[in-house]
Scaffold this motif. Structure first.
Motif, PDB file in Angstrom:
ATOM      1  N   ASP A 265       0.883  -1.161   0.000  1.00  0.00           N
ATOM      2  CA  ASP A 265       0.000   0.000   0.000  1.00  0.00           C
ATOM      3  C   ASP A 265       0.925   1.216   0.000  1.00  0.00           C
ATOM      4  OD1 ASP A 265      -1.959   1.875   0.251  1.00  0.00           O
ATOM      5  OD2 ASP A 265      -2.593   1.291   2.270  1.00  0.00           O
ATOM      6  N   VAL A 266       1.226   1.720  -1.183  1.00  0.00           N
ATOM      7  CA  VAL A 266       2.223   2.792  -1.331  1.00  0.00           C
ATOM      8  C   VAL A 266       1.709   4.082  -0.687  1.00  0.00           C
ATOM      9  CG1 VAL A 266       3.551   4.176  -2.968  1.00  0.00           C
ATOM     10  CG2 VAL A 266       3.086   1.750  -3.454  1.00  0.00           C
ATOM     11  N   ALA A 267       2.558   4.719   0.096  1.00  0.00           N
ATOM     12  CA  ALA A 267       2.209   5.998   0.731  1.00  0.00           C
ATOM     13  C   ALA A 267       2.699   7.138  -0.150  1.00  0.00           C
ATOM     14  CB  ALA A 267       2.852   6.085   2.109  1.00  0.00           C
ATOM     15  N   PHE A 268       1.797   8.046  -0.518  1.00  0.00           N
ATOM     16  CA  PHE A 268       2.141   9.157  -1.396  1.00  0.00           C
ATOM     17  C   PHE A 268       2.242  10.460  -0.603  1.00  0.00           C
ATOM     18  CE2 PHE A 268       0.150   6.045  -4.218  1.00  0.00           C
ATOM     19  CZ  PHE A 268       1.113   5.970  -5.228  1.00  0.00           C
ATOM     20  N   SER A 269       3.410  11.094  -0.687  1.00  0.00           N
ATOM     21  CA  SER A 269       3.647  12.295   0.113  1.00  0.00           C
ATOM     22  C   SER A 269       2.875  13.507  -0.395  1.00  0.00           C
ATOM     23  CB  SER A 269       5.148  12.623   0.149  1.00  0.00           C
ATOM     24  OG  SER A 269       5.646  12.870  -1.160  1.00  0.00           O
ATOM     25  N   GLN A 270       2.425  13.480  -1.657  1.00  0.00           N
ATOM     26  CA  GLN A 270       1.689  14.622  -2.205  1.00  0.00           C
ATOM     27  C   GLN A 270       0.174  14.485  -2.051  1.00  0.00           C
ATOM     28  OE1 GLN A 270       2.972  17.429  -3.032  1.00  0.00           O
ATOM     29  NE2 GLN A 270       5.100  16.774  -2.912  1.00  0.00           N
ATOM     30  N   VAL A 271      -0.271  13.481  -1.322  1.00  0.00           N
ATOM     31  CA  VAL A 271      -1.689  13.364  -0.971  1.00  0.00           C
ATOM     32  C   VAL A 271      -1.899  14.087   0.366  1.00  0.00           C
ATOM     33  CG1 VAL A 271      -3.510  11.755  -0.264  1.00  0.00           C
ATOM     34  CG2 VAL A 271      -2.022  11.169  -2.188  1.00  0.00           C
ATOM     35  N   PRO A 272      -2.840  15.017   0.495  1.00  0.00           N
ATOM     36  CA  PRO A 272      -3.897  15.365  -0.463  1.00  0.00           C
ATOM     37  C   PRO A 272      -3.596  16.597  -1.310  1.00  0.00           C
ATOM     38  CG  PRO A 272      -4.433  16.305   1.649  1.00  0.00           C
ATOM     39  CD  PRO A 272      -3.100  15.614   1.823  1.00  0.00           C
ATOM     40  N   ALA A 273      -2.370  17.155  -1.214  1.00  0.00           N
ATOM     41  CA  ALA A 273      -2.084  18.416  -1.905  1.00  0.00           C
ATOM     42  C   ALA A 273      -2.367  18.321  -3.402  1.00  0.00           C
ATOM     43  CB  ALA A 273      -0.634  18.824  -1.667  1.00  0.00           C
ATOM     44  N   TRP A 274      -2.002  17.187  -4.021  1.00  0.00           N
ATOM     45  CA  TRP A 274      -2.213  17.024  -5.460  1.00  0.00           C
ATOM     46  C   TRP A 274      -3.490  16.261  -5.793  1.00  0.00           C
ATOM     47  CZ3 TRP A 274       3.292  15.623  -7.748  1.00  0.00           C
ATOM     48  CH2 TRP A 274       4.139  16.729  -7.571  1.00  0.00           C
ATOM     49  N   GLY A 275      -4.168  15.761  -4.794  1.00  0.00           N
ATOM     50  CA  GLY A 275      -5.388  15.006  -5.033  1.00  0.00           C
ATOM     51  C   GLY A 275      -5.446  13.770  -4.166  1.00  0.00           C
ATOM     52  N   PRO A 276      -6.466  12.923  -4.387  1.00  0.00           N
ATOM     53  CA  PRO A 276      -6.601  11.685  -3.612  1.00  0.00           C
ATOM     54  C   PRO A 276      -5.544  10.661  -3.995  1.00  0.00           C
ATOM     55  CG  PRO A 276      -8.243  11.766  -5.336  1.00  0.00           C
ATOM     56  CD  PRO A 276      -7.568  13.110  -5.341  1.00  0.00           C
ATOM     57  N   ASP A 277      -5.425   9.625  -3.202  1.00  0.00           N
ATOM     58  CA  ASP A 277      -4.481   8.538  -3.458  1.00  0.00           C
ATOM     59  C   ASP A 277      -4.680   8.011  -4.880  1.00  0.00           C
ATOM     60  OD1 ASP A 277      -3.233   5.985  -3.626  1.00  0.00           O
ATOM     61  OD2 ASP A 277      -3.314   5.790  -1.453  1.00  0.00           O
ATOM     62  N   PRO A 278      -3.656   8.097  -5.744  1.00  0.00           N
ATOM     63  CA  PRO A 278      -3.825   7.680  -7.144  1.00  0.00           C
ATOM     64  C   PRO A 278      -4.067   6.182  -7.320  1.00  0.00           C
ATOM     65  CG  PRO A 278      -1.540   8.224  -6.698  1.00  0.00           C
ATOM     66  CD  PRO A 278      -2.315   8.656  -5.495  1.00  0.00           C
TER      67      PRO A 278
END
Length: 329
Positions: free
Chosen positions: A100-113
């Motif tokens: 379950d990859v953690a995205f550092s730009q969530v939520p600034a760029w949008g929801p979890d891709p």
């Protein structure tokens, strides 16, 4: 390289035949024929990627002006620092670890891709050492291709700054949601594989970034968007999604001192061309698979590319041609 991201959803011909997934095709895309599917290991509906350029294509009215700028500067192969680690689909099985990859730009760029989807990443998968950290995995278990930007592993988990997900049997275009390149062409597509260099055959179009990508509002199919900014401030920038080729009448093999690496790349540029897909620091930077081992990678070195950022100086860049549309019409 880029900070614009989007996404899409579909599947692989072999998976449908095996009953693993249901047949799905992106809206507006024709399903690949059986013959096409047999020679298209991924993105079976991506005619823009797999189809050779037809004889006598219509050139862009501004082809000469764009080539006047494209021919200058450096034309480099990004194999190491800014290469792309590729995995699958043959190397991905039901036992491959999933994360379950953690995205550092969530939520600034949008929801979890990736939404609720987990990404398969084989144990020991390396990430290119450059700041982009590109990792793309084709997953036959779910029929998806997962793309990561600035991927990083920490013990038993994986994280990234951003990512995208597209159907493995789709057309390779990220038409909604997040994206992995400025042009919203999946990162897994159009990257030159190390095995293709070893075999001296690249059977698809290439991808390049450039410092003269036209401002973002100006792009063309197969691009589904653009992050272009004409960083070089040239008079005639090139829209993202534009297909270029080397004049096929040029006898590349007769060029003095040409390496096997340049010859196989140049031949692909004559037959399949390359798509402008991102902003970049060089005039033309072509993406290659990251290959483990001594830099720039054993397959590349064996073909005569002695170092990363290898400048393809022997190819006749003044013989480029810019197509009006992807299929030469």
């Amino acid at each position: 390289m880029t900070v614009t991201r989007r996404r899409a959803l579909t599947i692989l011909p072999g998976l449908v035949a095996a009953g693993i997934v249901a047949p799905t095709v992106l809206a507006g895309s024709a399903a690949p024929t059986a013959a096409a599917a047999s020679v298209r290991p991924y993105f079976g509906a991506a005619d823009w990627l797999w189809d050779p350029i037809p004889t006598g294509p219509v050139l862009d009215p501004q082809s000469a002006q764009m080539v006047n700028f494209l021919r200058t500067g450096k034309h480099v192969a990004l194999m190491r620092q800014f290469g792309v680690t590729l995995r699958g689909p043959s190397g991905i099985t039901a036992s491959t670890p999933r994360y379950d990859v953690a995205f550092s730009q969530v939520p600034a760029w949008g929801p979890d891709p990736f939404g609720r989807d987990t990404m398969p990443i084989p144990t020991g998968t390396p990430v290119p050492p450059g700041s982009d950290g590109h990792l793309a995995v084709a997953d036959p278990q779910t029929g998806q291709v997962f793309n990561l930007w600035q991927a990083r592993q920490s013990r038993s988990s994986w994280a990234a700054s951003w990512g995208s997900k597209v159907p493995l049997n789709g057309d390779g275009r990220e038409t909604f949601g997040s994206s992995s390149t400025g042009a919203r062409l999946a990162r897994y597509a159009a990257v030159v594989r190390a095995s293709e260099i070893a075999a001296r055959n690249i059977p698809h179009a290439l991808f390049f970034s450039t410092d003269m990508a036209a401002p973002a509002a100006n792009f063309r199919y197969p691009a589904a968007g653009s992050d272009g900014a004409n960083m070089a401030r040239v008079a005639t920038p090139i829209p993202e999604g534009t297909r270029v080729r080397l004049d096929p009448s040029v006898n590349l093999a007769a060029i003095p001192g040409i390496t096997a690496f340049e010859l196989v790349v140049g031949t692909a540029l004559q037959r399949y061309g390359a798509y402008c897909g991102d902003n970049g620091g060089s005039r033309m930077s072509f993406l290659f698979e990251y290959e483990a081992g001594a830099a720039p990678g054993p397959s590349y070195a064996a073909a005569g590319a002695a170092f990363d950022y290898f400048d393809l100086v022997r190819l006749p860049w003044d013989k480029l041609q810019v197509l009006r549309s992807w299929n030469g019409s």
